[in-house]
Write a protein that holds these residues in place. Structure first.
Motif, PDB file in Angstrom:
ATOM      1  N   UNK A   1      80.785  83.715 144.284  1.00  0.00           N
ATOM      2  CA  UNK A   1      80.223  82.369 143.554  1.00  0.00           C
ATOM      3  C   UNK A   1      78.608  82.685 143.793  1.00  0.00           C
ATOM      4  N   UNK A   2      78.116  83.191 144.923  1.00  0.00           N
ATOM      5  CA  UNK A   2      76.595  83.139 145.189  1.00  0.00           C
ATOM      6  C   UNK A   2      76.116  84.333 144.094  1.00  0.00           C
ATOM      7  N   UNK A   3      76.980  85.134 143.749  1.00  0.00           N
ATOM      8  CA  UNK A   3      76.337  86.200 142.939  1.00  0.00           C
ATOM      9  C   UNK A   3      76.170  85.708 141.233  1.00  0.00           C
ATOM     10  N   UNK A   4      76.997  84.749 140.989  1.00  0.00           N
ATOM     11  CA  UNK A   4      76.976  84.318 139.581  1.00  0.00           C
ATOM     12  C   UNK A   4      75.683  83.849 138.984  1.00  0.00           C
ATOM     13  N   UNK A   5      75.267  84.325 137.996  1.00  0.00           N
ATOM     14  CA  UNK A   5      73.939  83.722 137.454  1.00  0.00           C
ATOM     15  C   UNK A   5      73.815  82.391 137.207  1.00  0.00           C
ATOM     16  N   UNK A   6      72.829  81.546 137.518  1.00  0.00           N
ATOM     17  CA  UNK A   6      72.856  80.027 137.405  1.00  0.00           C
ATOM     18  C   UNK A   6      72.880  79.825 135.889  1.00  0.00           C
ATOM     19  N   UNK A   7      72.394  80.442 134.880  1.00  0.00           N
ATOM     20  CA  UNK A   7      72.615  80.424 133.661  1.00  0.00           C
ATOM     21  C   UNK A   7      74.189  80.328 133.318  1.00  0.00           C
ATOM     22  N   UNK A   8      75.055  81.062 133.890  1.00  0.00           N
ATOM     23  CA  UNK A   8      76.336  80.975 133.618  1.00  0.00           C
ATOM     24  C   UNK A   8      76.802  79.508 134.248  1.00  0.00           C
ATOM     25  N   UNK A   9      76.475  79.155 135.538  1.00  0.00           N
ATOM     26  CA  UNK A   9      76.847  77.786 135.746  1.00  0.00           C
ATOM     27  C   UNK A   9      76.335  76.945 134.859  1.00  0.00           C
ATOM     28  N   UNK A  10      75.188  76.891 134.274  1.00  0.00           N
ATOM     29  CA  UNK A  10      74.773  75.957 133.253  1.00  0.00           C
ATOM     30  C   UNK A  10      75.423  75.767 131.996  1.00  0.00           C
ATOM     31  N   UNK A  11      76.184  76.880 131.527  1.00  0.00           N
ATOM     32  CA  UNK A  11      76.812  77.039 130.489  1.00  0.00           C
ATOM     33  C   UNK A  11      78.390  76.366 130.706  1.00  0.00           C
ATOM     34  N   UNK A  12      78.538  76.661 131.983  1.00  0.00           N
ATOM     35  CA  UNK A  12      80.097  76.003 132.352  1.00  0.00           C
ATOM     36  C   UNK A  12      79.951  74.734 132.495  1.00  0.00           C
ATOM     37  N   UNK A  13      78.881  74.063 132.794  1.00  0.00           N
ATOM     38  CA  UNK A  13      78.416  72.620 132.874  1.00  0.00           C
ATOM     39  C   UNK A  13      78.589  72.021 131.449  1.00  0.00           C
ATOM     40  N   UNK A  14      78.019  72.806 130.786  1.00  0.00           N
ATOM     41  CA  UNK A  14      77.641  72.093 129.404  1.00  0.00           C
ATOM     42  C   UNK A  14      78.972  72.076 128.666  1.00  0.00           C
ATOM     43  N   UNK A  15      79.821  73.154 128.661  1.00  0.00           N
ATOM     44  CA  UNK A  15      80.784  73.400 127.780  1.00  0.00           C
ATOM     45  C   UNK A  15      81.802  72.787 128.432  1.00  0.00           C
ATOM     46  N   UNK A  16      82.270  73.050 129.578  1.00  0.00           N
ATOM     47  CA  UNK A  16      83.653  72.599 130.283  1.00  0.00           C
ATOM     48  C   UNK A  16      83.535  71.355 131.010  1.00  0.00           C
ATOM     49  N   UNK A  17      82.594  71.147 132.123  1.00  0.00           N
ATOM     50  CA  UNK A  17      82.556  70.091 132.926  1.00  0.00           C
ATOM     51  C   UNK A  17      82.322  69.010 132.369  1.00  0.00           C
ATOM     52  N   UNK A  18      81.059  68.935 131.637  1.00  0.00           N
ATOM     53  CA  UNK A  18      80.484  67.804 130.795  1.00  0.00           C
ATOM     54  C   UNK A  18      81.387  67.057 130.183  1.00  0.00           C
ATOM     55  N   UNK A  19      82.104  67.707 129.013  1.00  0.00           N
ATOM     56  CA  UNK A  19      82.847  67.155 128.108  1.00  0.00           C
ATOM     57  C   UNK A  19      84.139  66.681 128.811  1.00  0.00           C
ATOM     58  N   UNK A  20      84.605  67.329 130.044  1.00  0.00           N
ATOM     59  CA  UNK A  20      85.661  66.717 130.764  1.00  0.00           C
ATOM     60  C   UNK A  20      85.429  65.712 131.325  1.00  0.00           C
ATOM     61  N   UNK A  21      84.155  65.341 132.047  1.00  0.00           N
ATOM     62  CA  UNK A  21      83.775  64.104 132.604  1.00  0.00           C
ATOM     63  C   UNK A  21      83.528  62.893 131.752  1.00  0.00           C
ATOM     64  N   UNK A  22      83.187  63.212 130.585  1.00  0.00           N
ATOM     65  CA  UNK A  22      82.748  62.297 129.379  1.00  0.00           C
ATOM     66  C   UNK A  22      84.332  61.809 128.926  1.00  0.00           C
ATOM     67  N   UNK A  23      85.287  62.542 128.617  1.00  0.00           N
ATOM     68  CA  UNK A  23      86.261  62.283 128.126  1.00  0.00           C
ATOM     69  C   UNK A  23      87.461  61.492 129.031  1.00  0.00           C
ATOM     70  N   UNK A  24      87.175  61.951 130.211  1.00  0.00           N
ATOM     71  CA  UNK A  24      88.393  61.475 130.999  1.00  0.00           C
ATOM     72  C   UNK A  24      87.838  60.294 132.056  1.00  0.00           C
ATOM     73  N   UNK A  25      86.475  60.270 132.191  1.00  0.00           N
ATOM     74  CA  UNK A  25      85.969  59.238 133.155  1.00  0.00           C
ATOM     75  C   UNK A  25      85.004  58.384 132.827  1.00  0.00           C
ATOM     76  N   UNK A  26      83.937  58.952 132.121  1.00  0.00           N
ATOM     77  CA  UNK A  26      82.891  57.978 131.485  1.00  0.00           C
ATOM     78  C   UNK A  26      83.217  57.253 130.400  1.00  0.00           C
ATOM     79  N   UNK A  27      83.758  57.755 129.499  1.00  0.00           N
ATOM     80  CA  UNK A  27      84.202  56.893 128.191  1.00  0.00           C
ATOM     81  C   UNK A  27      85.322  55.857 128.525  1.00  0.00           C
TER      82      UNK A  27
END
Length: 483
Positions: free
Chosen positions: A298-324
């Motif tokens: 996990x420490x060797x994964x580039x931060x841009x990959x984490x950012x894309x994971x947050x943008x594409x997967x985690x963000x929509x998941x939190x929005x659809x199942x918790x925030x809204x």
């Protein structure tokens, strides 16, 4: 002559000096090593050090000082009428034109004489456009004259540097060979030189830190000369405007930084610490051999990959199942998104260091606790973890510093909105994101909207320093119980 070539030539002279020093030492005593004070290799290393160290030191200083001197002279050639709104923008065009002329000469597009005799007409603009050199404005006669002067001064400086460095290297070899005698204490000289190198290496970090702090202090002073410090530290609005009327309050940025970092630590510290305890105290050897490298990936994964994971997967998941459903927001970019993903990224920082620290706790402490009747869990909770607390605090501090300085995950996961809000499903931003945004592009380094980036950086430095002081206080307080 390019600097890399000079560096390689100096290394070659040092190698030749090493061989010559060995041969010279053997020749002085007629091949009888017993008559020498030191082994022949020391005489060779002495010649190599005298050839390389002074020459490379002068070369390094020359490369640091020459650009400052040359650019200060070139800036004096530009009249105030040609400077326009910003001298820095004009100097950017000067450097680009000079680089374009160098590229044109090196690729054969034009000869050196043609580059020297160019005028500020369509020829130079067409040539630079063909080479892909982008300019912020047209090539005026003043810019072209300054670019030519910059090329000439840099070429002259490189030639003088090559001559001085190579002469120093040759003189060092000659002086070392001249000093070789049977009774000469070459070993003492070499060891003193090695001690000097070690001392220099140990001071590099200190000097680098001092340079960073001083550079930020000077630029921050310029910023506070144009913008009131109380508005910066106590302002609740962040609204930069290069046309004037900016509000540059740091409180929204500081709040976003601490909020996202807090969520990241809430995720990473318990998971990382529990993983470290399990791997060090409960897991078998085979499981540990697989689990620890898997976590450290996990420490060797580039931060841009984490950012894309947050943008594409985690963000929509939190929005659809918790925030809204809870009515807390409808955006995929939020503090919670960036905090969760950043917490996952920080898990190996906590787990790996904590695991190493827990394993370093003496086994005698565990045996003594178990011998007194404590259970395994009681031993871990009341003996092992308190003994490893200083190292665990260091791991948490490292994770906190990493969270405070993260940029890419925040850009893609939390957005760029600077505001004070308790809702974790709202978009916010951090200090580091705004530092990047204020310094991106051709900015005017005399404007407070650009200089504020240095004030933000200095604030982050002071915040991290405070974390270090707090960690040292905690370590000293609890370490006294086990010494």
């Amino acid at each position: 002559m390019p600097a890399p070539w000079i560096f390689l030539i100096v290394l070659a002279l040092a190698a030749a000096g090493y061989l010559a020093g060995r041969l010279r030492a053997l020749a002085v005593v007629g091949g009888d090593i017993r008559r020498l004070h030191s082994l022949p290799g020391y005489y060779g290393w002495q010649a190599a050090m005298l050839a390389a160290l002074p020459a490379l030191l002068v070369m390094g200083l020359w490369l640091l000082i020459q650009p400052v001197v040359v650019e200060s002279r070139v800036e004096g050639m530009i009249p105030e009428a040609a400077q326009g709104a910003s001298l820095s923008l004009v100097m950017t065009d000067v450097r680009r034109v000079a680089e374009g002329l160098d590229l044109a000469v090196s690729t054969g597009v034009m000869s050196a004489a043609e580059a020297t005799g160019l005028s500020a007409d369509g020829t130079i603009r067409a040539t630079l456009g063909k080479l892909g050199v982008a300019l912020g404005s047209g090539v005026t006669p003043e810019v072209l004259a300054a670019a030519k002067a910059l090329r000439t001064a840099e070429a002259t400086g490189r030639g003088a540097m090559a001559a001085v460095v190579l002469v120093l290297a040759l003189a060092g070899v000659a002086y070392a060979l001249w000093r070789i005698r049977a009774e000469y204490r070459a070993r003492n000289v070499v060891e003193a030189g090695v001690r000097g190198l070690l001392l220099l290496a140990s001071t590099i970090a200190i000097l680098t830190t001092a340079g960073i702090v001083l550079s930020m202090l000077f630029e921050t002073r310029h910023f506070f000369a144009q913008y009131p410090w109380w508005k910066f530290f106590f302002g609740a609005t962040w609204s930069p405007n290069f046309r004037g009327g900016s509000d540059l309050g740091i409180l929204p940025l500081l709040w976003g930084t601490l909020y996202i970092s807090f969520i990241a630590l809430v995720v990473s510290v318990p998971i990382g610490l529990f993983a470290a305890v399990y791997m060090s105290e409960y897991a078998g050897r085979k499981f540990r051999m697989v689990a620890k490298p898997a976590i450290e990936i996990l420490a060797g994964i580039p931060t841009i990959v984490y950012g894309l994971f947050a943008l594409i997967t985690v963000g929509p998941l939190l929005r659809d199942y918790f925030a809204q459903p809870l009515g807390l927001g409808a955006s995929g970019s939020s503090v919670m998104t960036a905090g969760l993903v950043m917490g996952v990224m920080l898990i190996p920082f906590v787990s790996s260091l904590s695991d190493d620290i827990i394993n370093a706790v003496p086994q005698s402490l565990r045996d003594g606790s178990l011998g007194l009747g404590a259970t395994r869990s009681e031993t871990i909770r009341q003996v092992v973890l308190p003994a490893a607390l200083p190292g665990i605090v260091g791991a948490v501090l490292l994770a906190a510093s990493r969270a405070i300085g993260e940029t890419m995950i925040v850009v893609l996961g939390a957005g760029a909105a600077a505001k004070l809000d308790l809702n974790p499903f709202e978009a916010m931003t951090t200090v580091t994101v705004k530092i990047v945004s204020q310094l991106t592009g051709d900015t005017d380094f005399a404007a407070p909207e650009t200089l504020v980036a240095f004030a933000l950086g200095l604030t982050l430095f002071v915040l991290t320093l405070g974390l270090n002081v707090l960690a040292l206080w905690i370590v000293r307080r609890y370490r006294e119980q086990y010494e």
